[in-house]
Scaffold this motif. Structure first.
Motif, PDB file in Angstrom:
ATOM      1  N   ALA A  89       0.809  -1.225   0.000  1.00 23.28           N
ATOM      2  CA  ALA A  89       0.000   0.000   0.000  1.00 23.28           C
ATOM      3  C   ALA A  89       0.838   1.268   0.000  1.00 23.28           C
ATOM      4  CB  ALA A  89      -0.989   0.009   1.167  1.00 23.28           C
ATOM      5  N   ALA A  90       2.074   1.208  -0.477  1.00 23.19           N
ATOM      6  CA  ALA A  90       2.916   2.398  -0.587  1.00 23.19           C
ATOM      7  C   ALA A  90       2.503   3.181  -1.827  1.00 23.19           C
ATOM      8  CB  ALA A  90       4.387   2.000  -0.688  1.00 23.19           C
ATOM      9  N   LYS A  91       2.669   4.508  -1.783  1.00 19.89           N
ATOM     10  CA  LYS A  91       2.364   5.343  -2.927  1.00 19.89           C
ATOM     11  C   LYS A  91       3.602   5.412  -3.821  1.00 19.89           C
ATOM     12  CE  LYS A  91      -1.312   7.987  -0.961  1.00 19.89           C
ATOM     13  NZ  LYS A  91      -1.986   9.262  -0.923  1.00 19.89           N
ATOM     14  N   VAL A  92       3.405   5.144  -5.104  1.00 21.05           N
ATOM     15  CA  VAL A  92       4.495   5.086  -6.062  1.00 21.05           C
ATOM     16  C   VAL A  92       4.208   6.080  -7.179  1.00 21.05           C
ATOM     17  CG1 VAL A  92       5.772   3.582  -7.639  1.00 21.05           C
ATOM     18  CG2 VAL A  92       4.778   2.635  -5.548  1.00 21.05           C
ATOM     19  N   SER A  93       5.186   6.915  -7.534  1.00 17.89           N
ATOM     20  CA  SER A  93       5.062   7.844  -8.651  1.00 17.89           C
ATOM     21  C   SER A  93       5.804   7.264  -9.844  1.00 17.89           C
ATOM     22  CB  SER A  93       5.670   9.203  -8.300  1.00 17.89           C
ATOM     23  OG  SER A  93       4.948   9.799  -7.261  1.00 17.89           O
ATOM     24  N   LEU A  94       5.116   7.139 -10.970  1.00 23.74           N
ATOM     25  CA  LEU A  94       5.732   6.604 -12.177  1.00 23.74           C
ATOM     26  C   LEU A  94       5.567   7.586 -13.319  1.00 23.74           C
ATOM     27  CD1 LEU A  94       4.525   2.893 -12.173  1.00 23.74           C
ATOM     28  CD2 LEU A  94       6.723   3.786 -11.427  1.00 23.74           C
ATOM     29  N   ALA A  95       6.619   7.729 -14.098  1.00 27.77           N
ATOM     30  CA  ALA A  95       6.572   8.537 -15.313  1.00 27.77           C
ATOM     31  C   ALA A  95       6.504   7.602 -16.506  1.00 27.77           C
ATOM     32  CB  ALA A  95       7.809   9.427 -15.396  1.00 27.77           C
ATOM     33  N   LYS A  96       6.288   8.154 -17.665  1.00 26.93           N
ATOM     34  CA  LYS A  96       6.211   7.356 -18.891  1.00 26.93           C
ATOM     35  C   LYS A  96       7.543   6.661 -19.121  1.00 26.93           C
ATOM     36  CE  LYS A  96       5.107   7.834 -23.749  1.00 26.93           C
ATOM     37  NZ  LYS A  96       4.734   8.774 -24.807  1.00 26.93           N
ATOM     38  N   ILE A 121       7.190  -0.849 -14.158  1.00 27.95           N
ATOM     39  CA  ILE A 121       5.995  -0.975 -13.318  1.00 27.95           C
ATOM     40  C   ILE A 121       6.349  -1.908 -12.173  1.00 27.95           C
ATOM     41  CG2 ILE A 121       3.564  -1.637 -13.281  1.00 27.95           C
ATOM     42  CD1 ILE A 121       3.539  -1.069 -16.296  1.00 27.95           C
ATOM     43  N   ARG A 122       6.849  -1.304 -11.112  1.00 24.07           N
ATOM     44  CA  ARG A 122       7.300  -2.063  -9.956  1.00 24.07           C
ATOM     45  C   ARG A 122       7.310  -1.130  -8.750  1.00 24.07           C
ATOM     46  NH1 ARG A 122      10.296  -6.982  -9.321  1.00 24.07           N
ATOM     47  NH2 ARG A 122       9.977  -7.244 -11.531  1.00 24.07           N
ATOM     48  N   CYS A 123       6.889  -1.633  -7.593  1.00 24.25           N
ATOM     49  CA  CYS A 123       6.903  -0.855  -6.359  1.00 24.25           C
ATOM     50  C   CYS A 123       8.346  -0.618  -5.934  1.00 24.25           C
ATOM     51  CB  CYS A 123       6.143  -1.591  -5.257  1.00 24.25           C
ATOM     52  SG  CYS A 123       6.176  -0.749  -3.659  1.00 24.25           S
ATOM     53  N   SER A 124       8.659   0.609  -5.561  1.00 20.92           N
ATOM     54  CA  SER A 124      10.022   0.930  -5.145  1.00 20.92           C
ATOM     55  C   SER A 124      10.322   0.450  -3.727  1.00 20.92           C
ATOM     56  CB  SER A 124      10.254   2.438  -5.238  1.00 20.92           C
ATOM     57  OG  SER A 124       9.300   3.115  -4.444  1.00 20.92           O
ATOM     58  N   MET A 125       9.300   0.097  -2.959  1.00 27.73           N
ATOM     59  CA  MET A 125       9.510  -0.354  -1.587  1.00 27.73           C
ATOM     60  C   MET A 125       9.661  -1.880  -1.503  1.00 27.73           C
ATOM     61  SD  MET A 125       9.505   2.487  -0.068  1.00 27.73           S
ATOM     62  CE  MET A 125       9.193   2.370   1.660  1.00 27.73           C
ATOM     63  N   CYS A 126       8.716  -2.626  -2.091  1.00 28.67           N
ATOM     64  CA  CYS A 126       8.738  -4.082  -1.935  1.00 28.67           C
ATOM     65  C   CYS A 126       9.011  -4.834  -3.240  1.00 28.67           C
ATOM     66  CB  CYS A 126       7.418  -4.566  -1.336  1.00 28.67           C
ATOM     67  SG  CYS A 126       5.993  -4.358  -2.429  1.00 28.67           S
ATOM     68  N   GLY A 127       8.958  -4.154  -4.389  1.00 29.95           N
ATOM     69  CA  GLY A 127       9.222  -4.806  -5.663  1.00 29.95           C
ATOM     70  C   GLY A 127       8.020  -5.483  -6.285  1.00 29.95           C
ATOM     71  N   HIS A 128       6.857  -5.369  -5.657  1.00 32.37           N
ATOM     72  CA  HIS A 128       5.635  -5.986  -6.176  1.00 32.37           C
ATOM     73  C   HIS A 128       5.258  -5.318  -7.496  1.00 32.37           C
ATOM     74  CE1 HIS A 128       2.242  -8.626  -5.433  1.00 32.37           C
ATOM     75  NE2 HIS A 128       1.403  -7.648  -5.728  1.00 32.37           N
ATOM     76  N   ARG A 129       4.679  -6.082  -8.423  1.00 37.17           N
ATOM     77  CA  ARG A 129       4.393  -5.557  -9.755  1.00 37.17           C
ATOM     78  C   ARG A 129       2.923  -5.271 -10.005  1.00 37.17           C
ATOM     79  NH1 ARG A 129       7.589  -8.329 -14.378  1.00 37.17           N
ATOM     80  NH2 ARG A 129       7.103  -6.313 -15.262  1.00 37.17           N
ATOM     81  N   VAL A 130       2.081  -5.339  -8.982  1.00 31.74           N
ATOM     82  CA  VAL A 130       0.668  -4.999  -9.137  1.00 31.74           C
ATOM     83  C   VAL A 130       0.452  -3.634  -8.517  1.00 31.74           C
ATOM     84  CG1 VAL A 130      -1.701  -5.624  -8.572  1.00 31.74           C
ATOM     85  CG2 VAL A 130      -0.047  -7.410  -9.094  1.00 31.74           C
ATOM     86  N   LEU A 131       0.164  -2.640  -9.366  1.00 31.97           N
ATOM     87  CA  LEU A 131      -0.066  -1.275  -8.911  1.00 31.97           C
ATOM     88  C   LEU A 131      -1.461  -0.843  -9.337  1.00 31.97           C
ATOM     89  CD1 LEU A 131       3.343   0.322  -9.921  1.00 31.97           C
ATOM     90  CD2 LEU A 131       2.691  -0.575  -7.698  1.00 31.97           C
ATOM     91  N   TYR A 132      -2.137  -0.128  -8.457  1.00 31.27           N
ATOM     92  CA  TYR A 132      -3.481   0.370  -8.735  1.00 31.27           C
ATOM     93  C   TYR A 132      -3.423   1.875  -8.884  1.00 31.27           C
ATOM     94  CZ  TYR A 132      -4.876  -4.222  -7.102  1.00 31.27           C
ATOM     95  OH  TYR A 132      -5.001  -5.582  -6.957  1.00 31.27           O
ATOM     96  N   LYS A 133      -4.133   2.409  -9.875  1.00 34.52           N
ATOM     97  CA  LYS A 133      -4.179   3.844 -10.073  1.00 34.52           C
ATOM     98  C   LYS A 133      -5.101   4.462  -9.031  1.00 34.52           C
ATOM     99  CE  LYS A 133      -4.511   7.130 -13.814  1.00 34.52           C
ATOM    100  NZ  LYS A 133      -4.802   7.299 -15.234  1.00 34.52           N
ATOM    101  N   GLU A 134      -4.663   5.588  -8.454  1.00 44.63           N
ATOM    102  CA  GLU A 134      -5.483   6.255  -7.447  1.00 44.63           C
ATOM    103  C   GLU A 134      -6.723   6.844  -8.089  1.00 44.63           C
ATOM    104  OE1 GLU A 134      -2.933   9.162  -5.542  1.00 44.63           O
ATOM    105  OE2 GLU A 134      -2.763   7.822  -3.834  1.00 44.63           O
ATOM    106  N   ARG A 135      -7.784   6.932  -7.319  1.00 44.78           N
ATOM    107  CA  ARG A 135      -9.009   7.540  -7.807  1.00 44.78           C
ATOM    108  C   ARG A 135      -8.833   9.044  -7.900  1.00 44.78           C
ATOM    109  NH1 ARG A 135     -14.078   4.735  -7.409  1.00 44.78           N
ATOM    110  NH2 ARG A 135     -13.691   2.595  -6.814  1.00 44.78           N
ATOM    111  N   THR A 136      -9.631   9.651  -8.761  1.00 44.71           N
ATOM    112  CA  THR A 136      -9.573  11.091  -8.931  1.00 44.71           C
ATOM    113  C   THR A 136     -10.151  11.807  -7.712  1.00 44.71           C
ATOM    114  OG1 THR A 136     -10.177  12.925 -10.356  1.00 44.71           O
ATOM    115  CG2 THR A 136     -11.788  11.163 -10.148  1.00 44.71           C
ATOM    116  N   LYS A 137      -9.639  12.989  -7.439  1.00 45.99           N
ATOM    117  CA  LYS A 137     -10.110  13.786  -6.301  1.00 45.99           C
ATOM    118  C   LYS A 137     -11.272  14.683  -6.678  1.00 45.99           C
ATOM    119  CE  LYS A 137      -6.605  12.686  -3.513  1.00 45.99           C
ATOM    120  NZ  LYS A 137      -6.141  11.441  -4.042  1.00 45.99           N
ATOM    121  N   ARG A 138     -11.457  14.934  -7.983  1.00 40.99           N
ATOM    122  CA  ARG A 138     -12.518  15.826  -8.402  1.00 40.99           C
ATOM    123  C   ARG A 138     -13.871  15.128  -8.420  1.00 40.99           C
ATOM    124  NH1 ARG A 138     -11.990  16.109 -14.888  1.00 40.99           N
ATOM    125  NH2 ARG A 138     -11.295  13.985 -15.085  1.00 40.99           N
TER     126      ARG A 138
END
Length: 78
Positions: A43-50, A54-71
């Motif tokens: 559940a760490a927040k990961v910032s990715l650029a183009k 696609i890998r978590c920088s904390m644990c190396g897990h490869r399943v990332l979910y896009k955050e929901r929009t705030k608007r």
């Protein structure tokens, strides 16, 4: 809207597409806007650029979910 439609044409081999594709795979062009994702394992927040891996920088897990929009999103039902 025009009554005449243009047909789709396949890109030719002489285009600069292959140079772009190899540069993208090599990691060039990873600058630009980043998108926030949440790791599915820790559940760490990961910032990715183009072009980033696609890998978590904390644990190396490869399943990332896009955050929901705030608007606010409003759906009109009939």
């Amino acid at each position: 809207m025009s009554s005449q439609r243009e047909s789709y044409q396949l890109p030719s081999q002489s285009t600069n597409y292959t140079a772009f594709a190899t540069g993208y795979a090599a990691g060039e062009g990873s600058s630009g806007p980043t998108v926030q994702y949440v790791c599915g394992e820790c559940a760490a927040k990961v910032s990715l650029a183009k072009g980033d891996a696609i890998r978590c920088s904390m644990c190396g897990h490869r399943v990332l979910y896009k955050e929901r929009t705030k608007r606010m999103v409003q759906v009109e039902c009939r």
